[in-house]
Design an enzyme around this catalytic site. Structure first.
Site, PDB file in Angstrom:
ATOM      1  N   SER A 127      95.439   1.846 -58.367  1.00  0.00           N
ATOM      2  CA  SER A 127      94.505   2.208 -57.295  1.00  0.00           C
ATOM      3  C   SER A 127      93.200   1.450 -57.411  1.00  0.00           C
ATOM      4  CB  SER A 127      94.185   3.701 -57.351  1.00  0.00           C
ATOM      5  OG  SER A 127      95.182   4.460 -56.761  1.00  0.00           O
TER       6      SER A 127
ATOM      7  N   ASP B 103      93.291   6.405 -46.962  1.00  0.00           N
ATOM      8  CA  ASP B 103      93.349   7.283 -48.130  1.00  0.00           C
ATOM      9  C   ASP B 103      93.050   8.724 -47.727  1.00  0.00           C
ATOM     10  OD1 ASP B 103      92.805   8.223 -51.019  1.00  0.00           O
ATOM     11  OD2 ASP B 103      93.293   6.107 -51.281  1.00  0.00           O
TER      12      ASP B 103
ATOM     13  N   HIS C 210      89.432  10.022 -54.072  1.00  0.00           N
ATOM     14  CA  HIS C 210      90.145   8.762 -54.252  1.00  0.00           C
ATOM     15  C   HIS C 210      89.673   7.679 -53.287  1.00  0.00           C
ATOM     16  CE1 HIS C 210      93.988   6.303 -54.385  1.00  0.00           C
ATOM     17  NE2 HIS C 210      93.777   6.538 -55.655  1.00  0.00           N
TER      18      HIS C 210
END
Length: 567
Positions: free
Chosen positions: A375, A160, A201
């Protein structure tokens, strides 16, 4: 015994007639022009010495091996502009003339978007409704913890924008061997901090997997004693080299790679892994974990509002990835969810604005209960897979797909397309085989016998250009390679590769029907689809008069079907 003849039905439903001739293409494609960068991937026949010779001869800098076997190398040229709309033809011709260069490719920027939803961060186990037994059908994680399984000995790496390795809920489980920064090429995956916290994230995804338990902070990860690593690769120049290196990091150390990103979920993009990334997937499943195969867990995508279809995403669509979709707490299809044949299983995430979301770690040593989208679903599945690997470390990548199918249940999940397939399993394009049950997954893993070696059978269906009517059936009877050494005993994956020309991809629908009548949509019509009711309730409208997706891009959706395990 010879297996019974098999019939595969391929249905193509078109708004207009077309001809089956060449690569899928069209006039008004929304494809962006490629942007070439100053680096090349090169495969040479004589390893490092030859790569060094080429670098000195043509002025490249040898950045080293891409894979550890000394065949592929990453070269950069300081005299070439960092970004250009045209390839450097001089170096192309020079490398082409070199007899020891087996393959090369100037790298291009690859747009990859994080599959989270833009929801403000906010301030743990009581709020984790999806696994604390407060609802009738949660992920059944407590049952596994009560057996003493917590992910011990299993390594998960989140690919990520980096992870906050010193976070109070992550540092005790942080694994530097499972971490790297492929954006800046250093061992530290710490995210780059910005005023908008756009690089939160990866930290959020990591907390779902392995946030430490019983430390009085935030919530608890699904596999709270697993080792967690992070690969920073989404916060910079993204190329095929970067993706391949990320997916190939420490394949004998990392068990599970969790990825919640992919091509843009805009309903128009058709994209997938490049040459090196496809090679990384293949090497991962054939060589990773001592030959058992790396486990690649992938978020299915958030393009539901744009009528996107995850069968046109070559990452979730690969047979080597385990694609995970989302359901809301009420068991509904989220407004962002994409339906496709490649989704194998489902975990929870958010729904409309008033629905509860996912609790996890956040940047600046904080916590959040606002993690959302597919996600948030994929890392939950990665954590449950870590629990199953602790129960049985000898599971192959194919074993895990079999187990996930059997451990997924329709539960209370609501959809109009639930069907019972030929072997009696319920399946949906929205949820795959249903909600993943950690307790069931672990129970099956303990006693699972290894699957037989994979065999492949390729059948050519269409040989020459053929006019296609508005509704066309293409059938082929086959005996699953009977009489040959690779005859098929049970069916795990079906991949359909199509070449065709059409001006409006959005009007094209392709489906595959099994001998027992299970129909899987490989490409769905991508405009003029009614907006999901949840999106309407959430205030997210859509202009029905707006034009649909324009004509096609360079290549067809690589439609892989994983809805028939085993039969």
């Amino acid at each position: 015994m010879r297996p019974a003849p098999t019939a595969l039905w391929l249905r193509l439903a078109l708004a207009l007639g077309l001809a089956l001739v060449g690569p899928l293409a069209g006039g008004r494609a929304s494809v962006r022009a490629p942007i070439y960068v100053s680096s090349w991937a090169v495969r040479v026949s004589q390893g490092y010495r030859e790569a060094e010779r080429l670098a000195r001869k043509f002025g490249f800098v040898n950045l080293g091996e891409i894979f550890p076997d000394g065949q592929y190398f990453h070269l950069r040229h300081r005299g070439v502009v960092q970004q250009s709309l045209t390839p450097h033809w001089g170096h192309h011709l020079r490398l082409k003339r070199e007899p020891k260069v087996q393959w090369f490719e100037q790298q291009t920027l690859r747009r990859r978007v994080k599959r989270s939803l833009a929801v403000p961060s906010d301030p743990w186990f009581p709020q984790q409704w999806y696994m604390n037994n407060e609802m009738q059908s949660d992920l059944n994680v407590l049952q596994v913890w009560n057996q003493g399984l917590t992910g011990q000995g299993v390594v998960v790496s989140v690919l990520d924008d980096g992870i906050e390795k010193d976070h109070p809920d992550l540092w005790a489980n942080y694994d530097p061997l499972a971490s790297y920064d492929f954006n800046d090429y250093d061992p530290d995956p710490q995210p780059r901090y910005t005023p908008s916290d756009e690089n939160r994230h990866g930290t959020r995804c990591a907390g779902e997997v392995a946030a430490v338990a019983n430390n009085g902070f935030c919530g608890t990860g699904v596999a709270f004693n697993a080792r967690i690593g992070g690969v920073r690769m989404l916060d910079g120049t993204i190329t095929d080299v970067v993706e391949a290196q990320s997916l190939s990091l420490q394949p004998q150390h990392i068990h599970v790679y969790s990825a919640s990103w992919g091509p843009e979920d805009d309903g128009r993009t058709v994209d997938g892994p490049g040459v090196l990334t496809r090679e990384a997937f293949w090497r991962g499943v054939t060589q990773g974990r001592g030959g058992l195969g790396a486990l690649f867990v992938w978020a299915s995508g958030n393009g539901g509002l744009h009528y996107d279809n995850c069968d046109c995403d070559g990452y979730t669509n690969s047979i080597y990835t385990l694609s995970v979709g989302s359901a809301t707490q009420q068991g509904r299809v989220p407004w962002y969810s994409e339906a496709c044949a490649s989704t194998l299983t489902t975990t929870y995430s958010s729904g409309v604005a008033t629905d509860p979301q996912i609790v996890t770690t956040d940047l600046h040593h904080q916590c959040t209960d606002k993690h959302t989208g597919t996600s948030a679903s994929a890392p939950l599945a990665a954590g449950m897979i870590a629990l199953a690997l602790e129960a049985n470390p000898f599971l192959t990548w194919r074993d895990m797909q079999h187990l996930v199918v059997r451990a997924s249940k329709p539960a209370q999940l609501q959809a109009e397309d639930w069907r019972t397939n030929g072997v009696g399993r319920r399946v949906s394009h929205h949820y795959g085989y249903g909600l993943l049950d950690a307790g069931r997954l672990v129970d099956l893993a303990r006693t699972w016998l290894p699957t037989q070696p994979q065999k492949k059978c390729a059948i050519r269906v269409v040989h020459s250009p053929t006019p296609i009517l508005r509704l066309m059936h293409v059938t082929r009877n086959l005996s699953a390679c009977a009489g040959r050494g690779n005859w098929i005993r049970s069916l795990e994956h079906v991949q359909v590769q199509l070449s065709l020309t059409y001006s409006r991809r959005g009007d094209l629908q392709i489906s595959l029907t099994s001998p027992m009548g299970t129909r899987s949509t490989l490409v769905a019509i991508r405009d003029a689809v009614p907006l999901h009711a949840a999106a309407v309730r959430d205030g997210r409208g859509h202009d029905r008069a707006a034009p649909g997706p324009p004509g096609d891009q360079q290549r067809a959706c690589a439609a892989g079907h994983r809805g028939a395990v085993p039969g």
